[in-house]
Design a protein around this motif. Structure first.
Motif, PDB file in Angstrom:
ATOM      1  N   SER A   1       0.854  -1.179   0.000  1.00 63.79           N
ATOM      2  CA  SER A   1       0.000   0.000   0.000  1.00 63.79           C
ATOM      3  C   SER A   1       0.894   1.233   0.000  1.00 63.79           C
TER       4      SER A   1
ATOM      5  N   TYR B   1      -2.364   0.663  -4.341  1.00 64.74           N
ATOM      6  CA  TYR B   1      -1.745  -0.653  -4.149  1.00 64.74           C
ATOM      7  C   TYR B   1      -0.877  -0.923  -5.367  1.00 64.74           C
TER       8      TYR B   1
ATOM      9  N   ASP C   1       0.502  -4.353   3.011  1.00 63.43           N
ATOM     10  CA  ASP C   1      -0.926  -4.443   3.318  1.00 63.43           C
ATOM     11  C   ASP C   1      -1.524  -5.522   2.418  1.00 63.43           C
TER      12      ASP C   1
ATOM     13  N   TRP D   1      -5.244  -5.682   1.987  1.00 62.24           N
ATOM     14  CA  TRP D   1      -5.902  -4.433   1.609  1.00 62.24           C
ATOM     15  C   TRP D   1      -6.734  -3.884   2.762  1.00 62.24           C
TER      16      TRP D   1
ATOM     17  N   TYR E   1      -7.961  -0.201   2.396  1.00 58.01           N
ATOM     18  CA  TYR E   1      -9.092  -0.100   1.472  1.00 58.01           C
ATOM     19  C   TYR E   1     -10.374  -0.614   2.147  1.00 58.01           C
TER      20      TYR E   1
END
Length: 157
Positions: A59, A117, A147, A150, A153
Motif C-alpha cells: 500500500s 496498491y 498491506d 488491503w 481499502y
C-alpha cells in the motif's frame, strides 16, 4: 501509515493471487468528518472483487496539501485549476500498465490523499518522481507499507 488510517477500524480477510488484467470501476462517495471538517472518500467499490490480491500487497499513498482550500478544507477548483490535471495524471501514470491500482481518494481538512496498491514499489517511486517534477507547486509526500489484505481499502465502508 497513511494520514487517515487511524480513523477507521481495519479487518482482515483472505487474499488471492489471481492475475488482474483490468481494473474494475464503480465509484461511490463516502462522507464523514475529520476533526470537525467534512471528509469525502471516493472509493472504487468494484475493487472489492480484487481486494487482497497478493500481487498488489504494498500500500502506498500520495498525499498533499491543497493550494486553495475553501473554508471547509475542500478544494476550490476555480482557484486551483491544476488539481484536476494532477489527479488525472496520478491515475494515468500509475495505472496505465496495471503496475498500481488507485482504489481510494480521500479529501478533508485541506488535504487530499490517494491510497494506492502496487506490485512494484521501485516503479511506483520512479513514476512518483515524474509527478513531482510535473507539479512542483504541490508537495507530494508518500508512504508505503505491506498491506497484503488491503486492510486500508477495506476499512472504508
Amino acid at each position: 501509515m497513511g494520514i487517515f488510517d487511524s480513523l477507521f477500524k481495519k479487518k482482515n480477510e483472505s487474499n488471492s493471487s489471481e492475475l488482474i488484467t483490468k481494473i474494475p470501476e464503480s465509484w461511490s462517495v463516502i462522507t464523514g468528518d475529520n476533526n470537525g471538517n467534512p471528509m469525502f472518500v471516493r472509493k472504487n467499490v468494484a475493487c472489492d472483487r480484487i481486494a487482497g490480491n497478493k500481487n498488489y500487497s504494498t500500500s502506498c499513498g500520495i498525499a498533499f496539501k491543497l493550494l486553495s482550500p475553501n473554508a471547509d478544507g475542500l478544494p476550490d477548483i476555480e482557484n486551483e485549476p491544476e488539481l484536476d490535471s494532477l489527479e488525472d495524471d496520478i491515475f494515468d501514470i500509475l495505472e496505465s500498465d496495471l503496475n498500481s491500482i488507485v482504489p481510494l481518494v480521500i479529501t478533508t481538512s485541506g488535504f487530499r490523499e490517494f491510497v494506492i496498491y502496487t506490485k512494484d514499489l521501485a516503479e511506483f517511486n520512479m513514476r512518483l518522481e515524474k509527478l513531482k517534477k510535473k507539479y512542483p507547486k504541490y508537495e507530494l509526500t508518500t508512504y508505503n507499507k505491506t498491506d497484503q489484505n488491503w486492510n486500508t481499502y477495506k476499512s472504508f465502508k
